[in-house]
Design an enzyme around this catalytic site. Structure first.
Site, PDB file in Angstrom:
ATOM      1  N   ASP A  41      16.146 -24.439 -32.257  1.00 22.11           N
ATOM      2  CA  ASP A  41      16.866 -24.142 -33.690  1.00 22.11           C
ATOM      3  C   ASP A  41      16.517 -22.908 -34.325  1.00 22.11           C
ATOM      4  OD1 ASP A  41      14.504 -24.968 -34.711  1.00 22.11           O
ATOM      5  OD2 ASP A  41      15.652 -26.364 -36.295  1.00 22.11           O
ATOM      6  N   GLY A  42      15.446 -22.490 -33.574  1.00 19.98           N
ATOM      7  CA  GLY A  42      15.035 -21.070 -34.144  1.00 19.98           C
ATOM      8  C   GLY A  42      13.640 -21.028 -34.869  1.00 19.98           C
ATOM      9  N   GLN A 101      10.640  -1.868 -51.354  1.00 21.08           N
ATOM     10  CA  GLN A 101      10.992  -2.617 -52.535  1.00 21.08           C
ATOM     11  C   GLN A 101       9.870  -2.775 -53.392  1.00 21.08           C
ATOM     12  OE1 GLN A 101      14.034  -5.598 -51.621  1.00 21.08           O
ATOM     13  NE2 GLN A 101      13.811  -4.853 -49.289  1.00 21.08           N
ATOM     14  N   ASP A 173      10.369  15.398 -49.353  1.00 20.86           N
ATOM     15  CA  ASP A 173      10.824  14.811 -50.649  1.00 20.86           C
ATOM     16  C   ASP A 173       9.498  14.984 -51.472  1.00 20.86           C
ATOM     17  OD1 ASP A 173       9.322  12.466 -50.184  1.00 20.86           O
ATOM     18  OD2 ASP A 173      10.818  11.435 -49.545  1.00 20.86           O
ATOM     19  N   LYS A 196      15.257  16.867 -52.708  1.00 22.51           N
ATOM     20  CA  LYS A 196      16.386  16.247 -52.193  1.00 22.51           C
ATOM     21  C   LYS A 196      16.877  15.229 -53.352  1.00 22.51           C
ATOM     22  CE  LYS A 196      14.338  12.276 -50.100  1.00 22.51           C
ATOM     23  NZ  LYS A 196      14.031  11.280 -48.697  1.00 22.51           N
ATOM     24  N   ASP A 222       6.140  12.441 -43.080  1.00 22.74           N
ATOM     25  CA  ASP A 222       6.673  11.392 -43.876  1.00 22.74           C
ATOM     26  C   ASP A 222       6.070  10.243 -43.273  1.00 22.74           C
ATOM     27  OD1 ASP A 222       7.774  10.049 -45.959  1.00 22.74           O
ATOM     28  OD2 ASP A 222       9.807  10.492 -45.327  1.00 22.74           O
ATOM     29  N   GLY A 229      18.066   9.730 -41.200  1.00 22.16           N
ATOM     30  CA  GLY A 229      18.961  10.654 -42.064  1.00 22.16           C
ATOM     31  C   GLY A 229      18.241  11.792 -42.850  1.00 22.16           C
TER      32      GLY A 229
END
Length: 313
Positions: A41-42, A101, A173, A196, A222, A229
């Site tokens: 079932d994972g 986040q 950035d 940016k 980076d 992108g």
């Protein structure tokens, strides 16, 4: 097993077993015996196939794609080690997922980087070893010691060996200026910055370039390349403004979605990254450097209660 690695054991889940094998080889030990598999079932099922009682255990697991599966594998293995009476459990996370986040940028958003830190601590980890966190303050999300390694020395050594003339290091950035300045200082070259804005996640627009890149070879650096992108748009903007060639460097090459297609079309000569995340396909522009010696040396120092920060002096 010599005195330096007595009672030291390295285990891995499914995210990056090749890197774990390289680390174990650097330490001169065999990788710990375990099985990470799924029920029909994972659900994740983990078994530890050797005794870890009283041992100093290191679990190597990047939380890269599939992120949630690899995170659950890590939490379950930590729990298994704790219940098996390991003396100390150090989580070795070359790439820390959910790190982007790390704050509330608008109302009703989660701070998932903190949530993941809480999960790891509650599962039973005693220490974290990671590399190039997306934001330095994530170290403070943990209520246990964090050893934060930098890939910059590895990347700088590589570029020194290329002997590129008329070189400028570019930050894609404003948030990456500190990282770019560090590489520029190590190589003894000037710094430029791409101004940016990001109207939405994974979408960026180039506004301006601060610094002289006309007629120069540039390295755009980076910490993460995800959908590519930002990097692809940045490379195109640099060439349009007179850059002779564009090299790209990052620590964590996530390369999700249409990243490979974007990078193939972008005016980029070479992309240099590390193996914190395993490459998902062959790509002729991609050069991968191993962080295993750096991680292995840090593990050895943690095990022997030596200074990790002295590695960078």
């Amino acid at each position: 097993m010599n005195n330096q690695t007595n009672n030291l054991k390295v285990f891995t889940c499914n995210a990056n077993p090749k890197l774990a094998e390289e680390i174990a080889s650097y330490l001169g030990i065999s990788l710990g015996k375990s099985h990470v598999q799924n029920f029909s079932d994972g659900e994740t099922n983990i078994t530890i196939d050797e005794s870890v009682r009283g041992c100093d255990v290191f679990i190597v697991q990047s939380t890269c794609a599939p992120v949630n599966d690899h995170l659950m594998e890590l939490l379950i293995m930590i729990d298994a080690m704790r219940r098996a009476s390991a003396r100390r459990i150090t989580v070795v996370m070359p790439y820390y997922g959910y790190a982007r986040q790390d704050r509330k940028s608008r109302g009703r958003e989660p701070i998932t980087a903190k949530l993941v830190a809480n999960l790891i601590v509650q599962a039973g980890a005693n220490r974290i070893l990671t590399m190039d966190l997306h934001a330095q303050q994530i170290q403070g999300f943990f209520d246990i010691p964090v050893d934060h390694l930098m890939a910059m020395p590895i990347l700088a050594d590589y570029y020194r060996g290329l002997n590129i003339e008329d070189l400028v290091v570019v930050s894609p950035d404003m948030g990456g200026v500190t990282r770019a300045r560090s590489l520029a200082e190590k190589l003894g070259v000037p710094l430029a910055i791409i101004d940016k804005r990001r109207p939405m996640p994974n979408v960026s627009e180039i506004m301006n370039i601060i610094g002289d890149i006309n007629g120069k070879n540039v390295i755009m650096i980076d910490d993460i390349i995800d959908t590519a992108g930002t990097i692809s748009n940045g490379a195109a903007a640099l060439v349009e403004r007179g850059a002779k060639s564009v090299y790209v460097s990052c620590t964590h090459a996530i390369l999700s979605g249409s990243a490979y297609e974007r990078l193939a079309k972008a005016p980029i000569k070479e992309i240099v990254t590390t193996n914190t995340i395993p490459a998902t396909r062959e790509f002729d522009k991609l050069t991968v450097l191993s962080v295993a010696p750096l991680m292995g040396e840090a593990i050895l120092r943690i095990h022997n209660d030596d200074s990790v920060s002295e590695m960078f002096n």
